[in-house]
Write a protein that holds these residues in place. Structure first.
Motif, mmCIF file in Angstrom:
data_model
loop_
_atom_site.group_PDB
_atom_site.id
_atom_site.type_symbol
_atom_site.label_atom_id
_atom_site.label_comp_id
_atom_site.label_asym_id
_atom_site.label_seq_id
_atom_site.Cartn_x
_atom_site.Cartn_y
_atom_site.Cartn_z
ATOM 1 N N THR A 1 0.832 -1.200 0.000
ATOM 2 C CA THR A 1 0.000 0.000 0.000
ATOM 3 C C THR A 1 0.868 1.252 0.000
ATOM 4 O OG1 THR A 1 -0.174 -0.150 2.414
ATOM 5 C CG2 THR A 1 -1.959 -1.096 1.116
ATOM 6 N N THR B 1 0.397 4.064 -2.778
ATOM 7 C CA THR B 1 0.128 5.440 -2.375
ATOM 8 C C THR B 1 1.131 6.396 -2.984
ATOM 9 O OG1 THR B 1 -0.889 4.728 -0.296
ATOM 10 C CG2 THR B 1 -0.057 6.993 -0.399
ATOM 11 N N LEU C 1 -6.128 2.126 0.906
ATOM 12 C CA LEU C 1 -5.950 2.931 -0.307
ATOM 13 C C LEU C 1 -7.166 3.793 -0.592
ATOM 14 C CD1 LEU C 1 -4.041 0.813 -2.956
ATOM 15 C CD2 LEU C 1 -3.183 2.475 -1.329
ATOM 16 N N PHE D 1 -7.134 3.417 -7.867
ATOM 17 C CA PHE D 1 -6.251 2.250 -7.806
ATOM 18 C C PHE D 1 -6.997 1.042 -8.345
ATOM 19 C CE2 PHE D 1 -8.703 2.191 -3.946
ATOM 20 C CZ PHE D 1 -8.970 0.846 -3.713
#
Length: 343
Positions: A26, A30, A58, A65
């Motif tokens: 993650t 990010t 997220l 995403f």
């Protein structure tokens, strides 16, 4: 014409490829989103609960995403073939106290139903599939839930089959990609094609938007794929050394080792063709390795975990694409900037 904004919800045509087994985190996703790109989470080898926690993290960050899911397309291996290979590689596990010769032949579907239930219940912007085409009903349900659906293909014939399912786009993966090849036919993977040629063939066959993947070594390769008609380019190997990736130390060190001079496609670790840096395990066992996924993956996993912890790069699956020399340790923001500079 569908562009990167319509397909992925971003303007920058750099996409972090899903890298199952640790590198995709993650934190990495990010960082890519913050830099203006798009990132896939890798749902492979993870429980639905673990995937749900990453999705929630997220989603809170506010960047678009996607989630990549392995289609359960098992490659059967007979008990006799499995036992022969387990006996052959048993000495590799001895230094770590592993009895590979008596390992069970395991077959599973990587929590397929649980992951689909999660993605129907908690839709994400994009869902991609690899290892084969998902059932048409799965594509329909995910699109109705609000997700755009992509399928990884390795040639125009696979692209046509995926397009018939009503997907929103395709990931055209060349044989130069690191890790598992997404081919529908692991026993007969397609002949290697330059990535721009593959993009043109897939786009020309289907008319769908195409993300290019495989062998990207720098910004020039990104520009060439876009010039060939891709709307975005996946990068995986180039992010393995990123500060935010979850790549283990043994793998990181091997990527920078000047003595490792080539990548090869091997089924020695998982029973399915995958591109990795050549090491002694591949040299000793590749020619004798049967097809057999996920059985061989489960057989060698304890060895690979032990080798990674011990700094033993010669018994570890060193997934890497042909552009691995372009990977370097740096923040994701710097790497994304370099990849887009020639555009």
């Amino acid at each position: 014409m569908t562009g990167i904004r319509d397909l992925l919800g971003v303007d920058l045509p750099v996409v972090a490829a899903p890298m199952a087994g640790g590198p995709s985190t993650t934190r990495l996703a990010t960082a890519v989103g913050t830099a203006g790109g798009f990132a896939f989470l890798a749902a492979g080898y993870r429980t639905p609960e673990a995937v749900a926690a990453e999705i929630a993290e997220l989603r809170a960050g506010g960047h678009p995403f996607g989630v990549n899911v392995f289609v359960p397309t098992p490659v059967p291996v007979t008990e006799a073939e499995f036992r022969r290979y387990a006996d052959r590689i048993a000495p590799e596990g001895a230094p770590y106290g592993l009895d590979l010769a008596t390992a069970d032949r395991v077959a599973d579907d990587d929590h397929w139903d649980g992951k689909l239930d999660l993605l129907r219940r908690e839709p994400v912007p994009v869902v991609s599939f690899t290892f084969g085409p998902p059932p048409a009903a799965v594509v329909r349900d995910l699109r109705r839930a609000g997700s755009r659906v992509l399928v990884t293909v390795t040639g125009p014939e696979e692209a046509a089959a995926a397009a018939d399912l009503g997907v929103d786009g395709l990931v055209a993966q060349s044989g130069a990609a690191g890790g598992h090849l997404g081919t529908f036919t692991p026993a007969a993977p397609p002949a290697p094609r330059p990535l721009p040629d593959l993009v043109r063939q897939v786009a020309g066959r289907t008319g769908l938007p195409v993300l290019a993947a495989g062998g990207v070594g720098g910004g020039r390769d990104v520009a060439d794929a876009l010039a060939a008609g891709a709307v975005g380019v996946l990068v995986g190997t180039l992010l393995l050394l990123a500060d935010e990736s979850g790549t283990g130390r043994t793998h990181r060190d091997a990527l920078g080792d000047p003595a490792r001079d080539r990548t090869v496609v091997t089924r020695a670790f998982t029973g399915r063709p995958a591109r990795a840096l050549r090491n002694r395990f591949v040299e000793r066992h590749d020619a004798a390795a049967p097809l057999g996924y996920p059985a061989l993956h489960h057989l060698t996993r304890p060895l690979r975990v032990a080798a990674a912890g011990a700094g033993d790069a010669d018994r570890l699956h060193l997934w890497a694409g042909t552009g691995w020399r372009g990977a370097r340790a740096a923040p994701v923001a710097d790497l994304v900037a370099e990849l887009t500079r020639p555009l």
